[in-house]
Design an enzyme around this catalytic site. Structure first.
Site, PDB file in Angstrom:
ATOM      1  N   ASN A 204       0.856  -1.188   0.000  1.00  0.00           N
ATOM      2  CA  ASN A 204       0.000   0.000   0.000  1.00  0.00           C
ATOM      3  C   ASN A 204       0.899   1.248   0.000  1.00  0.00           C
ATOM      4  OD1 ASN A 204      -1.438   2.254   1.072  1.00  0.00           O
ATOM      5  ND2 ASN A 204      -3.066   0.885   1.721  1.00  0.00           N
TER       6      ASN A 204
ATOM      7  N   ASP B 190      -0.019   4.473   0.016  1.00  0.00           N
ATOM      8  CA  ASP B 190      -0.658   5.707   0.497  1.00  0.00           C
ATOM      9  C   ASP B 190       0.317   6.619   1.241  1.00  0.00           C
ATOM     10  OD1 ASP B 190      -2.987   4.546  -0.398  1.00  0.00           O
ATOM     11  OD2 ASP B 190      -3.848   4.236   1.594  1.00  0.00           O
ATOM     12  N   HIS B 191       1.182   5.998   2.065  1.00  0.00           N
ATOM     13  CA  HIS B 191       2.010   6.832   2.940  1.00  0.00           C
ATOM     14  C   HIS B 191       3.148   7.522   2.205  1.00  0.00           C
ATOM     15  CE1 HIS B 191      -0.476   5.837   6.188  1.00  0.00           C
ATOM     16  NE2 HIS B 191      -0.200   4.565   6.133  1.00  0.00           N
TER      17      HIS B 191
ATOM     18  N   ARG C 144       4.406  18.431   2.112  1.00  0.00           N
ATOM     19  CA  ARG C 144       5.143  19.616   1.692  1.00  0.00           C
ATOM     20  C   ARG C 144       4.689  20.167   0.346  1.00  0.00           C
ATOM     21  NH1 ARG C 144      10.146  20.467   4.322  1.00  0.00           N
ATOM     22  NH2 ARG C 144      10.379  22.186   2.870  1.00  0.00           N
TER      23      ARG C 144
ATOM     24  N   HIS D   2      -5.501   3.706  -1.516  1.00  0.00           N
ATOM     25  CA  HIS D   2      -6.827   4.077  -1.016  1.00  0.00           C
ATOM     26  C   HIS D   2      -7.128   5.505  -1.462  1.00  0.00           C
ATOM     27  CE1 HIS D   2      -9.565   4.354   2.841  1.00  0.00           C
ATOM     28  NE2 HIS D   2     -10.210   4.700   1.739  1.00  0.00           N
TER      29      HIS D   2
ATOM     30  N   ARG E 137      -9.234   8.298  -0.807  1.00  0.00           N
ATOM     31  CA  ARG E 137     -10.179   8.729   0.229  1.00  0.00           C
ATOM     32  C   ARG E 137     -11.009   9.885  -0.284  1.00  0.00           C
ATOM     33  NH1 ARG E 137      -8.463   6.504   5.528  1.00  0.00           N
ATOM     34  NH2 ARG E 137     -10.275   7.583   6.315  1.00  0.00           N
TER      35      ARG E 137
ATOM     36  N   HIS F 215      -4.271  11.573   0.881  1.00  0.00           N
ATOM     37  CA  HIS F 215      -2.968  11.069   0.399  1.00  0.00           C
ATOM     38  C   HIS F 215      -3.021  10.799  -1.110  1.00  0.00           C
ATOM     39  CE1 HIS F 215      -5.050   7.410   1.646  1.00  0.00           C
ATOM     40  NE2 HIS F 215      -4.771   7.582   2.928  1.00  0.00           N
TER      41      HIS F 215
ATOM     42  N   THR G 105      -6.818   6.311  10.169  1.00  0.00           N
ATOM     43  CA  THR G 105      -6.719   5.273   9.149  1.00  0.00           C
ATOM     44  C   THR G 105      -8.028   4.498   9.208  1.00  0.00           C
ATOM     45  OG1 THR G 105      -5.461   3.334   8.403  1.00  0.00           O
ATOM     46  CG2 THR G 105      -5.512   3.729  10.779  1.00  0.00           C
ATOM     47  N   THR G 106      -8.183   3.458   8.396  1.00  0.00           N
ATOM     48  CA  THR G 106      -9.446   2.717   8.407  1.00  0.00           C
ATOM     49  C   THR G 106      -9.532   1.950   9.720  1.00  0.00           C
ATOM     50  OG1 THR G 106      -9.076   2.485   6.046  1.00  0.00           O
ATOM     51  CG2 THR G 106     -10.885   1.217   6.979  1.00  0.00           C
TER      52      THR G 106
ATOM     53  N   GLU H 166     -11.181  -9.222   2.745  1.00  0.00           N
ATOM     54  CA  GLU H 166      -9.901  -8.926   3.380  1.00  0.00           C
ATOM     55  C   GLU H 166     -10.176  -8.831   4.869  1.00  0.00           C
ATOM     56  OE1 GLU H 166      -7.628  -5.588   1.882  1.00  0.00           O
ATOM     57  OE2 GLU H 166      -6.477  -5.490   3.746  1.00  0.00           O
TER      58      GLU H 166
ATOM     59  N   HIS I 153      -3.856  -4.706   7.632  1.00  0.00           N
ATOM     60  CA  HIS I 153      -3.943  -3.611   8.610  1.00  0.00           C
ATOM     61  C   HIS I 153      -3.046  -3.882   9.810  1.00  0.00           C
ATOM     62  CE1 HIS I 153      -5.356  -0.119  10.758  1.00  0.00           C
ATOM     63  NE2 HIS I 153      -5.893   0.271   9.620  1.00  0.00           N
ATOM     64  N   GLY I 154      -2.099  -2.999   9.976  1.00  0.00           N
ATOM     65  CA  GLY I 154      -1.209  -3.076  11.134  1.00  0.00           C
ATOM     66  C   GLY I 154      -0.197  -4.203  11.067  1.00  0.00           C
TER      67      GLY I 154
ATOM     68  N   GLY J  73       1.037  -1.567   4.281  1.00  0.00           N
ATOM     69  CA  GLY J  73       1.503  -0.238   3.915  1.00  0.00           C
ATOM     70  C   GLY J  73       2.417   0.384   4.948  1.00  0.00           C
ATOM     71  N   HIS J  74       1.822   0.789   6.072  1.00  0.00           N
ATOM     72  CA  HIS J  74       2.535   1.630   7.038  1.00  0.00           C
ATOM     73  C   HIS J  74       3.895   1.061   7.455  1.00  0.00           C
ATOM     74  CE1 HIS J  74       2.941   4.613  10.163  1.00  0.00           C
ATOM     75  NE2 HIS J  74       3.142   3.669  11.040  1.00  0.00           N
TER      76      HIS J  74
HETATM   77  N1  PXP Z   1      -5.941  -3.005   3.941  1.00  0.00           N
HETATM   78  C1  PXP Z   1      -6.891  -2.032   4.038  1.00  0.00           C
HETATM   79  C2  PXP Z   1      -8.261  -2.330   3.559  1.00  0.00           C
HETATM   80  C3  PXP Z   1      -6.562  -0.759   4.556  1.00  0.00           C
HETATM   81  O1  PXP Z   1      -7.509   0.191   4.627  1.00  0.00           O
HETATM   82  C4  PXP Z   1      -5.245  -0.512   4.953  1.00  0.00           C
HETATM   83  C5  PXP Z   1      -4.859   0.842   5.457  1.00  0.00           C
HETATM   84  O2  PXP Z   1      -5.006   1.763   4.433  1.00  0.00           O
HETATM   85  C6  PXP Z   1      -4.294  -1.538   4.800  1.00  0.00           C
HETATM   86  C7  PXP Z   1      -4.678  -2.785   4.316  1.00  0.00           C
HETATM   87  C8  PXP Z   1      -2.861  -1.351   5.143  1.00  0.00           C
HETATM   88  O3  PXP Z   1      -2.733  -1.133   6.516  1.00  0.00           O
HETATM   89  P1  PXP Z   1      -1.315  -0.715   7.094  1.00  0.00           P
HETATM   90  O4  PXP Z   1      -0.982   0.621   6.481  1.00  0.00           O
HETATM   91  O5  PXP Z   1      -1.551  -0.645   8.563  1.00  0.00           O
HETATM   92  O6  PXP Z   1      -0.330  -1.763   6.688  1.00  0.00           O
END
Ligand code: PXP
Length: 241
Positions: free
Chosen positions: A9, A11-12, A20, A45, A47, A52, A105-106, A156, A193-194, A215-216
């Protein structure tokens, strides 16, 4: 060697760019680095507030992934605006997520039961546009049964509680049971997620999970390693599970 797919992911990367207002770091360039390092696909994502990923990023990610014949997973809320964008851009997969503007976040899974006719309309429009649909849901049998009724190809599983509980056996058990139930219903199981290099190996013992969206932790690791090495390290963590 396990064959769990890794979707990164990005996004970050966009969050950092937008902080910036510069053109860099470019999430598209980041996506290419992740694919070169062995990622199987890219997740982004879009949004409602475009905090982002921007609309132009979605178009460019689609081009990149098409050119490499790899998977573009577009996460979005089930709104008319988002469904129209997906129908035009045509990602390989749309993952429907709950979206609240104020959340960092979600935070939780999609309420498929409560989503009712509005959610079903979004799912039907996406599937009608020949887009694979995934629902981001808690490891809850009631939501899994609703996902089955909704006719989606994939769920998911939200691994946030597992991650917050530092990979606790209780949370792992919930995920394992949910994954088994969905798989028995013929629904493919992804998770995300996480997830980190630390909590991924244990999760991989859930054999029904065939894809991870991360992602993160990867982008955070990239600050000290490099994006390429962060993907390679995550891949190694998946292999060790
Ligand atoms: N899956 C979904 C559906 C999400 O919304 C997110 C966060 O955007 C992720 C995976 C990735 O989560 P993380 O950034 O905590 O790895």
């Amino acid at each position: 060697m396990n064959s769990v797919r890794l979707h990164v992911n990005v996004d970050h990367i966009a969050t950092l760019r937008n902080a910036r207002g510069t053109p860099y770091p470019d999430p598209i360039e980041g996506a290419a680095i992740c694919l070169d390092a062995g990622a199987d696909g890219i997740t982004a994502h879009l949004r409602e507030d475009r905090r982002h990923i921007k609309d132009a990023d979605v178009e460019l990610l689609k081009e990149l992934l098409d050119s490499r014949a790899q998977t573009f997973n577009l996460e979005m809320g089930a709104t008319d605006e988002m469904v129209a964008i997906a129908a035009r851009v045509h990602p390989n997969v749309v993952t429907l997520v709950p979206e609240r503007r104020e959340e960092r976040t979600t935070e939780g899974g999609l309420d498929v039961v409560g989503g009712g006719a509005t959610l079903q309309r979004a799912i039907d429009r996406l599937r009608g546009a020949k887009i694979r649909v995934s629902l981001f849901i808690a490891p809850d049998p009631v939501q899994i049964e609703a996902a089955r009724k909704a006719g989606v190809e994939q769920i998911e599983l939200h691994t946030g509680d597992y991650a917050h509980a530092e990979g606790s056996d209780n949370e792992l058990f919930r995920l394992r049971s949910a994954a088994k139930l969905a798989s028995e219903m013929g629904i493919e199981v992804a998770a995300g997620h996480g997830l980190t290099r630390t909590n991924v190996p244990k999760l991989i013992s859930v054999k029904e999970i065939v894809e991870l969206n991360i992602g993160h932790a990867i982008i955070a690791d990239a600050v000290f390693l490099s994006l390429r090495d962060a993907v390679l390290e995550m891949r190694a963590a998946i292999q060790s599970g």
